[in-house]
Design an enzyme around this catalytic site. Structure first.
Site, PDB file in Angstrom:
ATOM      1  N   LYS A 178     -22.879   2.760  -3.843  1.00  0.00           N
ATOM      2  CA  LYS A 178     -21.484   2.011  -3.680  1.00  0.00           C
ATOM      3  C   LYS A 178     -21.275   2.334  -2.083  1.00  0.00           C
ATOM      4  CE  LYS A 178     -20.101   3.999  -7.916  1.00  0.00           C
ATOM      5  NZ  LYS A 178     -19.265   5.002  -8.683  1.00  0.00           N
ATOM      6  N   ASP A 229     -29.666   9.983   5.838  1.00  0.00           N
ATOM      7  CA  ASP A 229     -29.596  11.540   5.623  1.00  0.00           C
ATOM      8  C   ASP A 229     -31.095  11.884   5.780  1.00  0.00           C
ATOM      9  OD1 ASP A 229     -27.650  13.853   5.284  1.00  0.00           O
ATOM     10  OD2 ASP A 229     -29.209  14.176   3.497  1.00  0.00           O
ATOM     11  N   LYS A 271     -28.016  10.693  10.475  1.00  0.00           N
ATOM     12  CA  LYS A 271     -28.001  11.952  10.748  1.00  0.00           C
ATOM     13  C   LYS A 271     -29.446  12.522  11.129  1.00  0.00           C
ATOM     14  CE  LYS A 271     -24.942  13.484   7.084  1.00  0.00           C
ATOM     15  NZ  LYS A 271     -25.053  14.374   5.819  1.00  0.00           N
ATOM     16  N   ARG A 276     -13.668   8.002  -0.709  1.00  0.00           N
ATOM     17  CA  ARG A 276     -14.487   6.634  -0.265  1.00  0.00           C
ATOM     18  C   ARG A 276     -13.174   5.714   0.269  1.00  0.00           C
ATOM     19  NH1 ARG A 276     -19.482   5.890  -2.401  1.00  0.00           N
ATOM     20  NH2 ARG A 276     -19.782   6.747  -4.646  1.00  0.00           N
TER      21      ARG A 276
HETATM   22  P1  IMP Z   1     -30.887   9.991   1.854  1.00  0.00           P
HETATM   23  O1  IMP Z   1     -31.854   9.347   0.810  1.00  0.00           O
HETATM   24  O2  IMP Z   1     -30.988  11.548   2.089  1.00  0.00           O
HETATM   25  O3  IMP Z   1     -31.192   9.384   3.227  1.00  0.00           O
HETATM   26  O4  IMP Z   1     -29.330   9.819   1.451  1.00  0.00           O
HETATM   27  C1  IMP Z   1     -29.028   8.826   1.526  1.00  0.00           C
HETATM   28  C2  IMP Z   1     -27.690   8.497   0.829  1.00  0.00           C
HETATM   29  O5  IMP Z   1     -27.156   9.884   0.372  1.00  0.00           O
HETATM   30  C3  IMP Z   1     -26.562   7.686   1.375  1.00  0.00           C
HETATM   31  O6  IMP Z   1     -26.755   6.375   1.005  1.00  0.00           O
HETATM   32  C4  IMP Z   1     -25.446   8.230   1.033  1.00  0.00           C
HETATM   33  O7  IMP Z   1     -24.909   7.677  -0.219  1.00  0.00           O
HETATM   34  C5  IMP Z   1     -25.694   9.825   0.574  1.00  0.00           C
HETATM   35  N1  IMP Z   1     -25.294  10.513   1.777  1.00  0.00           N
HETATM   36  C6  IMP Z   1     -26.077  11.447   2.656  1.00  0.00           C
HETATM   37  N2  IMP Z   1     -25.220  11.996   3.423  1.00  0.00           N
HETATM   38  C7  IMP Z   1     -23.980  11.921   3.043  1.00  0.00           C
HETATM   39  C8  IMP Z   1     -22.742  12.252   3.501  1.00  0.00           C
HETATM   40  O8  IMP Z   1     -22.857  13.126   4.652  1.00  0.00           O
HETATM   41  N3  IMP Z   1     -21.579  12.080   2.955  1.00  0.00           N
HETATM   42  C9  IMP Z   1     -21.782  11.017   1.783  1.00  0.00           C
HETATM   43  N4  IMP Z   1     -22.797  10.455   1.197  1.00  0.00           N
HETATM   44  C10 IMP Z   1     -24.005  10.995   1.997  1.00  0.00           C
END
Ligand code: IMP
Ligand code: MG
Length: 181
Positions: A45, A105, A133, A167
């Site tokens: 979402k 992230d 990030k 959100r």
């Molecule tokens: P990744 O797989 O660790 O790169 O995470 C990506 C997903 O985690 C993103 O699409 C977000 O939905 C969620 N996410 C990662 N960091 C944050 C944050 O700081 N705030 C809110 N959602 C996050």
């Protein structure tokens, strides 16, 4: 007064800053895809507000679809486990695809999404992320358009949630640590 403001320790990007950056990205996409009709795939979402503003800043014909993947639940760190909850409807075979995601992230979600979409044999596949990030990457993930870089802090607003809340904040801010530690 927004009642959620008291849960935010700092505003990183206000509405004006976000809209200005999105217009720049929209212009880049409109120029680079001039002769094509790209398919933008918003990741639900978290990417829904970014998607809504980005598509309106693009001035060439496009098509759009959505892919829903599993989130962290109520946690704030990546599980690395990604599940498709809603698949795309458009046949992207031979199409020029742009994935629109809220934040990178660890990079695991975006990598999973890219691998998944490549199986559908698009002509090209690029990625557009609002926030990156860099300090949190766990893999060497590559993306094409990026809005802003953020430090390794948990951010909410403008589509991004913590336990499904925040959100609808119109800006992006840092969630107070005492709310999730
Ligand atoms: P990744 O797989 O660790 O790169 O995470 C990506 C997903 O985690 C993103 O699409 C977000 O939905 C969620 N996410 C990662 N960091 C944050 C944050 O700081 N705030 C809110 N959602 C996050
Ligand atoms: Mg997400």
């Amino acid at each position: 007064m927004n009642l959620m403001n008291c849960d935010i320790s700092a505003v990183l990007f206000d509405e004006f800053k976000i809209q200005t950056r999105i217009r720049e990205i929209g212009l880049e996409i409109s120029t680079e895809y001039k002769e094509k009709t790209p398919v933008l795939i918003g990741i639900l979402k978290g990417g829904f507000i970014f998607m809504a503003d980005l598509v309106r800043s693009i001035s060439i014909p496009i098509e759009m679809d959505f892919l829903a993947i599993s989130s962290y639940g109520a946690g704030t760190s990546s599980s690395g486990v990604v599940k498709i909850r809603k698949d795309i409807d458009i046949d992207i075979n031979g199409r020029d695809v742009i994935v629109v995601e809220d934040i990178v992230d660890s990079g695991l979600s975006l990598q999973y999404i890219k691998d998944y979409l490549w199986q559908h044999k698009p002509n090209s596949l690029r990625t557009c992320v609002l926030l990156d990030k860099p300090a949190a990457h766990k893999i060497d993930v590559v993306f094409d358009y990026v809005g802003f870089e953020v430090k390794n802090e948990f951010v909410v607003g403008y589509g991004l949630d913590f336990a499904e809340k925040y959100r609808n904040l119109p800006y992006i801010g840092i969630l107070k640590e005492e709310l999730y530690l």
